[in-house]
Design a protein around this motif. Structure first.
Motif, PDB file in Angstrom:
ATOM      1  N   LEU A  23       0.822  -1.208   0.000  1.00 38.06           N
ATOM      2  CA  LEU A  23       0.000   0.000   0.000  1.00 38.06           C
ATOM      3  C   LEU A  23       0.856   1.258   0.000  1.00 38.06           C
ATOM      4  O   LEU A  23       0.543   2.250  -0.661  1.00 38.06           O
ATOM      5  N   CYS A  24       1.947   1.223   0.735  1.00 36.43           N
ATOM      6  CA  CYS A  24       2.776   2.415   0.977  1.00 36.43           C
ATOM      7  C   CYS A  24       3.956   2.545   0.026  1.00 36.43           C
ATOM      8  O   CYS A  24       4.827   3.402   0.241  1.00 36.43           O
ATOM      9  N   LYS A  25       3.998   1.752  -1.024  1.00 35.16           N
ATOM     10  CA  LYS A  25       5.215   1.677  -1.849  1.00 35.16           C
ATOM     11  C   LYS A  25       5.643   3.028  -2.425  1.00 35.16           C
ATOM     12  O   LYS A  25       6.837   3.304  -2.569  1.00 35.16           O
ATOM     13  N   ASN A  26       4.685   3.888  -2.761  1.00 34.81           N
ATOM     14  CA  ASN A  26       5.041   5.178  -3.357  1.00 34.81           C
ATOM     15  C   ASN A  26       5.451   6.230  -2.330  1.00 34.81           C
ATOM     16  O   ASN A  26       5.780   7.364  -2.702  1.00 34.81           O
ATOM     17  N   TYR A  27       5.414   5.871  -1.060  1.00 31.57           N
ATOM     18  CA  TYR A  27       5.761   6.801   0.013  1.00 31.57           C
ATOM     19  C   TYR A  27       7.003   6.345   0.782  1.00 31.57           C
ATOM     20  O   TYR A  27       7.407   7.004   1.733  1.00 31.57           O
ATOM     21  N   MET A  28       7.598   5.244   0.353  1.00 29.39           N
ATOM     22  CA  MET A  28       8.737   4.676   1.082  1.00 29.39           C
ATOM     23  C   MET A  28       9.982   5.530   0.917  1.00 29.39           C
ATOM     24  O   MET A  28      10.205   6.152  -0.124  1.00 29.39           O
ATOM     25  N   ILE A  29      10.802   5.536   1.968  1.00 26.61           N
ATOM     26  CA  ILE A  29      12.090   6.203   1.932  1.00 26.61           C
ATOM     27  C   ILE A  29      13.150   5.247   2.465  1.00 26.61           C
ATOM     28  O   ILE A  29      12.858   4.333   3.237  1.00 26.61           O
ATOM     29  N   ASP A  30      14.385   5.466   2.042  1.00 27.82           N
ATOM     30  CA  ASP A  30      15.509   4.620   2.459  1.00 27.82           C
ATOM     31  C   ASP A  30      16.455   5.407   3.355  1.00 27.82           C
ATOM     32  O   ASP A  30      16.371   6.628   3.475  1.00 27.82           O
ATOM     33  N   GLY A  31      17.360   4.672   3.957  1.00 26.22           N
ATOM     34  CA  GLY A  31      18.441   5.304   4.709  1.00 26.22           C
ATOM     35  C   GLY A  31      18.063   5.795   6.080  1.00 26.22           C
ATOM     36  O   GLY A  31      18.775   6.631   6.647  1.00 26.22           O
ATOM     37  N   CYS A  32      16.954   5.315   6.636  1.00 26.25           N
ATOM     38  CA  CYS A  32      16.516   5.757   7.957  1.00 26.25           C
ATOM     39  C   CYS A  32      16.734   4.664   8.996  1.00 26.25           C
ATOM     40  O   CYS A  32      16.670   3.471   8.687  1.00 26.25           O
ATOM     41  N   SER A  33      16.981   5.103  10.210  1.00 23.67           N
ATOM     42  CA  SER A  33      17.031   4.190  11.350  1.00 23.67           C
ATOM     43  C   SER A  33      15.946   4.607  12.338  1.00 23.67           C
ATOM     44  O   SER A  33      15.287   5.639  12.158  1.00 23.67           O
ATOM     45  N   GLU A  34      15.772   3.826  13.383  1.00 22.73           N
ATOM     46  CA  GLU A  34      14.723   4.128  14.348  1.00 22.73           C
ATOM     47  C   GLU A  34      14.906   5.511  14.962  1.00 22.73           C
ATOM     48  O   GLU A  34      13.923   6.189  15.301  1.00 22.73           O
ATOM     49  N   GLU A  35      16.155   5.951  15.082  1.00 25.93           N
ATOM     50  CA  GLU A  35      16.413   7.278  15.661  1.00 25.93           C
ATOM     51  C   GLU A  35      15.895   8.404  14.760  1.00 25.93           C
ATOM     52  O   GLU A  35      15.670   9.522  15.225  1.00 25.93           O
ATOM     53  N   ASP A  36      15.707   8.113  13.478  1.00 26.48           N
ATOM     54  CA  ASP A  36      15.215   9.122  12.536  1.00 26.48           C
ATOM     55  C   ASP A  36      13.694   9.216  12.517  1.00 26.48           C
ATOM     56  O   ASP A  36      13.141  10.117  11.872  1.00 26.48           O
ATOM     57  N   ALA A  37      13.022   8.313  13.201  1.00 26.56           N
ATOM     58  CA  ALA A  37      11.563   8.237  13.121  1.00 26.56           C
ATOM     59  C   ALA A  37      10.899   9.322  13.962  1.00 26.56           C
ATOM     60  O   ALA A  37      11.182   9.460  15.151  1.00 26.56           O
ATOM     61  N   ASP A  38      10.011  10.087  13.333  1.00 22.99           N
ATOM     62  CA  ASP A  38       9.159  11.010  14.082  1.00 22.99           C
ATOM     63  C   ASP A  38       8.024  10.255  14.767  1.00 22.99           C
ATOM     64  O   ASP A  38       7.587  10.621  15.856  1.00 22.99           O
ATOM     65  N   ILE A  39       7.544   9.212  14.106  1.00 23.47           N
ATOM     66  CA  ILE A  39       6.458   8.378  14.623  1.00 23.47           C
ATOM     67  C   ILE A  39       6.795   6.922  14.344  1.00 23.47           C
ATOM     68  O   ILE A  39       7.314   6.602  13.262  1.00 23.47           O
ATOM     69  N   ILE A  40       6.520   6.054  15.299  1.00 22.42           N
ATOM     70  CA  ILE A  40       6.623   4.612  15.096  1.00 22.42           C
ATOM     71  C   ILE A  40       5.206   4.046  15.171  1.00 22.42           C
ATOM     72  O   ILE A  40       4.508   4.230  16.177  1.00 22.42           O
ATOM     73  N   ALA A  41       4.757   3.421  14.098  1.00 18.59           N
ATOM     74  CA  ALA A  41       3.366   2.961  14.021  1.00 18.59           C
ATOM     75  C   ALA A  41       3.325   1.444  13.843  1.00 18.59           C
ATOM     76  O   ALA A  41       4.052   0.882  13.018  1.00 18.59           O
ATOM     77  N   PHE A  42       2.457   0.814  14.606  1.00 15.44           N
ATOM     78  CA  PHE A  42       2.241  -0.633  14.497  1.00 15.44           C
ATOM     79  C   PHE A  42       0.848  -0.942  15.028  1.00 15.44           C
ATOM     80  O   PHE A  42       0.157  -0.071  15.573  1.00 15.44           O
ATOM     81  N   ALA A  43       0.423  -2.176  14.846  1.00 13.41           N
ATOM     82  CA  ALA A  43      -0.891  -2.609  15.327  1.00 13.41           C
ATOM     83  C   ALA A  43      -0.727  -3.857  16.185  1.00 13.41           C
ATOM     84  O   ALA A  43       0.049  -4.758  15.850  1.00 13.41           O
ATOM     85  N   THR A  44      -1.442  -3.916  17.290  1.00 18.76           N
ATOM     86  CA  THR A  44      -1.414  -5.090  18.153  1.00 18.76           C
ATOM     87  C   THR A  44      -2.436  -6.120  17.664  1.00 18.76           C
ATOM     88  O   THR A  44      -3.360  -5.805  16.910  1.00 18.76           O
ATOM     89  N   ASP A  45      -2.266  -7.352  18.128  1.00 15.67           N
ATOM     90  CA  ASP A  45      -3.245  -8.392  17.784  1.00 15.67           C
ATOM     91  C   ASP A  45      -4.637  -8.021  18.272  1.00 15.67           C
ATOM     92  O   ASP A  45      -5.637  -8.273  17.589  1.00 15.67           O
ATOM     93  N   GLU A  46      -4.710  -7.425  19.453  1.00  9.26           N
ATOM     94  CA  GLU A  46      -6.009  -7.040  20.006  1.00  9.26           C
ATOM     95  C   GLU A  46      -6.690  -5.984  19.133  1.00  9.26           C
ATOM     96  O   GLU A  46      -7.916  -6.041  18.919  1.00  9.26           O
ATOM     97  N   GLN A  47      -5.915  -5.032  18.618  1.00  9.43           N
ATOM     98  CA  GLN A  47      -6.499  -4.013  17.749  1.00  9.43           C
ATOM     99  C   GLN A  47      -6.984  -4.614  16.427  1.00  9.43           C
ATOM    100  O   GLN A  47      -8.053  -4.258  15.919  1.00  9.43           O
TER     101      GLN A  47
END
Length: 237
Positions: A23-47
């Protein structure tokens, strides 16, 4: 895991299924690490389980994960970034951004398609369903996102927001500007509802800025081509 850039933010997506990555292929960027993230997004099993329970149609866990990830991402936007998700169809015409919002089934996707029919390729559909609005340097910028509705209208770009137009079905086409007070509840119905006081405390002043700096209109429309012309003439000044 991968990174995307939307609304001028680096977002780290921690996914388990391939759907959201495609879904996000046209918005992907390279060369980033977790320290570069403004937001970390994920979904739990419960959600994901909860999303599948309320889904109106049968959906896969991969699809449900994508919905939950975007919802969790957007819940972070008001708190730190003066931004929020606004359920609408966003177009650019003559360098100006117009967002069209309506109750489900009213026909906002059909309406923006009429704009393209009437005005041709001068109209760009930036996002068909879930753009992000962000307040930057004294103005609101509207951004395309990969989450864009079933028509898949989206462009990885942005435009200054010039007007918000609320649609209602009518036999005759007409448009009028409405006051911030009249627009408030209509605006609120198109938001991701806040879950905590921190979000409330940051989102509501942001909505006030929206209503005092972006003109809002009410468009009574049918699905004739004239609807696009009436809307444009009412909002262009």
């Amino acid at each position: 895991m991968f990174f995307i850039r939307i609304a001028e933010l680096n977002v780290m997506i921690k996914n388990r299924y391939g759907y959201v990555e495609r879904l996000c292929k046209n918005y992907m960027i390279d060369g980033c690490s977790e320290e570069d993230a403004d937001i970390i997004a994920f979904a739990t099993d419960e959600q994901i389980d909860a999303e599948l329970e309320i889904a109106e149609t049968k959906a896969s866990r991969a699809y449900a994960e994508g919905i939950c990830i975007y919802r969790n991402l957007c819940r972070e936007l008001p708190k730190k970034f003066d931004a929020y998700l606004f359920h609408s169809a966003l177009i650019e015409y003559e360098g100006r951004g117009y967002a069209f919002a309506a109750q489900s089934g009213t026909g906002k996707s059909t309406h923006i398609a009429i704009w393209q029919k009437v005005f041709g390729d001068r109209v760009r559909i930036i996002n068909g369903d879930k753009p992000i609005f962000r307040y930057k340097d004294g103005r609101f910028i509207a951004y395309g996102t990969p989450w864009c509705g079933k028509e898949n209208y989206n462009v990885n770009d942005s435009v200054e927001l010039s007007a918000i137009c609320f649609l209602e079905r009518a036999k005759e086409n007409s448009i009028k500007r409405i006051s911030p007070q009249d627009a408030l509840m209509r605006l609120f119905h198109q938001l991701l509802a806040p879950e905590d006081l921190e979000t409330v405390d940051t989102l509501f002043p942001l909505l006030d800025k929206t209503l005092t700096s972006v003109p809002c209109y009410l468009l009574g429309c049918n699905m004739d081509d004239e609807a696009a012309t009436v809307a444009y003439n009412g909002m262009k000044n």
